[in-house]
Design an enzyme around this catalytic site. Structure first.
Site, short mmCIF file in Angstrom:
data_model
loop_
_atom_site.label_atom_id
_atom_site.label_comp_id
_atom_site.label_asym_id
_atom_site.label_seq_id
_atom_site.Cartn_x
_atom_site.Cartn_y
_atom_site.Cartn_z
N LYS A 284 3.58 -13.88 -4.19
CA LYS A 284 2.51 -13.01 -3.67
C LYS A 284 1.16 -13.72 -3.83
O LYS A 284 0.90 -14.33 -4.86
CB LYS A 284 2.54 -11.69 -4.43
CG LYS A 284 1.57 -10.62 -3.97
CD LYS A 284 1.79 -9.35 -4.78
CE LYS A 284 0.87 -8.22 -4.40
NZ LYS A 284 1.14 -6.99 -5.19
N SER B 246 1.91 -2.94 -2.78
CA SER B 246 1.09 -3.95 -2.14
C SER B 246 1.85 -5.25 -1.90
O SER B 246 1.40 -6.11 -1.14
CB SER B 246 -0.14 -4.23 -3.01
OG SER B 246 0.22 -4.74 -4.30
N SER C 6 3.83 -1.29 -6.89
CA SER C 6 3.88 -2.28 -5.81
C SER C 6 5.11 -3.17 -5.85
O SER C 6 5.44 -3.81 -4.85
CB SER C 6 2.63 -3.16 -5.86
OG SER C 6 1.47 -2.38 -5.65
#
Length: 594
Positions: free
Chosen positions: A79, A153, A177
């Site tokens: 990420k 997210s 997330s």
């Protein structure tokens, strides 16, 4: 096109046995190139193919020399709020981007274990959101039905694993997330206990709560990554040592807590409610004993995350950018983070006092139950519906996840079926801090008894390619005219530079200030640009608004490709200032402020 999910254990086994990591890497690169035709918005950055293949050759050499590597040749993604040395970290905000000198501890450990880093994945900007749609790089969609959100997210990381592009991917999890996207895309999402994995090299959302997490296609893959990363890190102030005696959970007689009937909220999603009921019945049939508990204290604690002083912790993470260039931040994210500026010290302490009360009440659950067994999310939403209600629908998704880190709990999200529209539903096992391995073992026994249904086919509806446009000045992220792109749903493709054949000028008497980019050939320089993709109609409407002496022409980028971009008529240079040596418009604006 066919995209098979990848097994961490299977890949490591065959590469350690002599199979070529280079072949594994090339297969991953080929799958990614093919899936780019479906969802190019999965990635914010991909390592050059040669860099990936060089990693693979190094793994092959280590194996040939006699090493056995726990993640030999396993492709993975990170990420883009986690540092990878020598590559920019953007947190999905190009104005925030920086290039770290060193990778995060977790990345260093994974690469040392033989894993192959493929690239960095898209996210809700600054990890603020549970939908995956708050990013200038575009909105990743559920792999089974692109009308629906992917969850966030950690959106890009989940999609990369669910589409079979990598075997596992790192996400982060402050409010859910690392679990919500797992549910929607039929993945395992492990959120370790706070401090169990190092967070050195992570752009914080809420530093005191943040956890790096992992998505994998199966429990064994998540467990193997955990064995590599669950190590105390003296360089991380929030790292903690696990207890010497690990906790255990037996399936037979397992007391699993479920909410009181009136607390089983699904926002009218009858399919989610039925799937949760079926999951409870399966766990009971496997030997568990359901125990109804009042989860009110958990829900009250969760409210502190976005309606209490912990919003200020998000503000603390990016306060300089928020004050200096608020328009660089995605509007919904900005609205949330700006709220932290108003939080007082008194309110912060009151929040801490309230949280301690909720923790005391929540601990009573462990007197009557061994684990919590909750829906990962109560429902899902379409991208279209989200645009109409961006805050309310996002908040719905965190109902059963937001409290976990505030109350210092461990959590493991596992698949639990599909809705008729193909989107995934999941359940989460929640335990006290450092019950992580016990949760993994328990979930393995549960899924062995009641294997999940096969995944539906991926939604491979092709991405409709638009027009790529290079912007150099007032349309950059955070600049005064950037809204003309965001209002047309432009997708950031890359932050790059032109070929070394241009000069940049500051146009005289322009409001707002604008530059002129001029192709001069030899003697020119590379100028920083951002490349966006717009739909054909949106591009046409945008072009119609470009005022003289600027125009849209063709710009050559550093890699030799050409895109549409801003150019200037000769009259733009009348009285203009040559700012080429600064390398870009941002540097020029910064020089004015300094």
């Amino acid at each position: 096109m066919r995209f098979a999910r990848l097994s961490v254990e299977a890949i490591a086994a065959v590469v350690n046995a002599g199979a070529s990591a280079v072949e594994v890497a090339q297969a991953a690169l080929d799958a990614i190139a093919e899936y780019d035709l479906v969802q190019p918005q999965v990635w914010t950055l991909r390592l050059p193919a040669e860099a990936v293949l060089a990693q693979a050759r190094a793994v092959d050499a280590r194996v040939a020399a006699g090493e056995t590597l726990p993640l030999a040749g396993v492709p993975f993604a990170v990420k883009d709020n986690i540092d990878v040395g020598a590559y920019p970290t953007t947190a999905a905000c190009p104005a925030f981007a920086y290039t770290p000198a060193r990778s995060a501890t977790v990345v260093e450990r994974l690469v040392a274990a033989g894993a192959l880093l493929i690239g960095k994945t898209n996210l809700d900007q600054f990890a603020t959101g549970l939908v995956g749609a708050r990013s200038p790089y575009g909105a990743p969609r559920c792999v089974f039905n692109q009308a629906f959100v992917s969850g966030g997210s950690s959106s890009g990381s989940a999609v990369a694993v669910a589409a079979g592009l990598v075997a596992f991917a790192l996400g982060t999890d402050t409010a859910g997330s690392g679990r919500v996207p797992a549910a929607f895309n039929h993945l395992v999402g492990l959120k370790p206990s706070k401090g169990r994995w190092s967070t050195r090299g992570l752009v914080p959302a809420c530093r005191s709560l943040d956890c790096i997490s992992v998505f994998a296609a199966d429990l064994a893959g998540a467990a193997r990554v955990d064995t590599v990363l669950a190590v105390f890190d003296p360089e991380d102030d929030y790292s903690r040592r696990a207890p010497e005696t690990p906790s255990t959970l037996a399936m037979e007689g397992l007391r699993f807590a479920i909410p009181l009937p009136e607390q089983r909220i699904f926002f009218g999603d009858g399919e989610s409610e039925a799937l949760y009921g079926a999951a409870v019945a399966r766990l009971k049939a496997a030997g568990g004993v359901p125990v109804e508990v009042d989860i009110g204290p958990l829900l009250d604690a969760a409210k502190l995350l976005y309606s209490g002083p912990w919003v200020a912790e998000r503000t603390a993470a990016i306060e300089p950018l928020l004050r200096a260039s608020p328009s660089a931040i995605e509007p919904t994210v900005r609205a949330i983070i700006q709220g932290g500026l108003a939080v007082t010290g008194v309110e912060a302490f009151r929040g801490l006092y309230a949280l301690e009360g909720h923790r005391r009440a929540a601990k009573a659950i462990w007197d009557v139950a061994d684990v919590l067994f909750l829906p990962t999310t109560p429902t899902i939403c379409t991208v279209k519906a989200l645009k109409a209600e961006p805050l309310a629908l996002n908040a719905n998704l965190g109902l059963y996840t937001n409290f976990v880190n505030l109350l210092d709990l461990s959590a493991l999200a596992v698949p639990a079926g599909f809705r008729a529209d193909g989107t995934g539903f999941g359940v989460t096992l929640v335990g006290p801090a450092f019950a992580d391995r016990a949760l993994l073992d328990l979930a393995a026994r549960y899924l062995e008894t009641f294997p999940m249904a096969d995944t539906p086919p991926l939604d491979l509806t092709p991405h409709k390619p638009g027009v790529k446009l290079a912007v150099v000045g007032a349309h950059l992220a955070g600049m005064p005219l950037h809204w003309q792109l965001t209002s047309r749903e432009a997708r950031l493709v890359s932050a790059t530079t032109t070929a070394p054949a241009y000069k940049l000028y500051a146009i005289a008497n322009s409001t707002p200030p604008k530059p002129a980019l001029v192709h001069v050939g030899e003697g020119g320089a590379s100028i920083a640009v951002e490349v966006y993709e717009l739909g054909v109609e949106a591009f046409g409407a945008f072009t119609a608004e470009v005022p003289a002496p600027l125009a849209i022409g063709t710009v050559t980028l550093e890699d030799g490709t050409s895109v549409k971009g801003f150019v200037a008529e000769p009259r733009a240079l009348n009285g203009a200032t040559d700012i080429t040596e600064l390398g870009g418009w941002r540097a020029y604006i910064a020089s004015l402020a300094g």
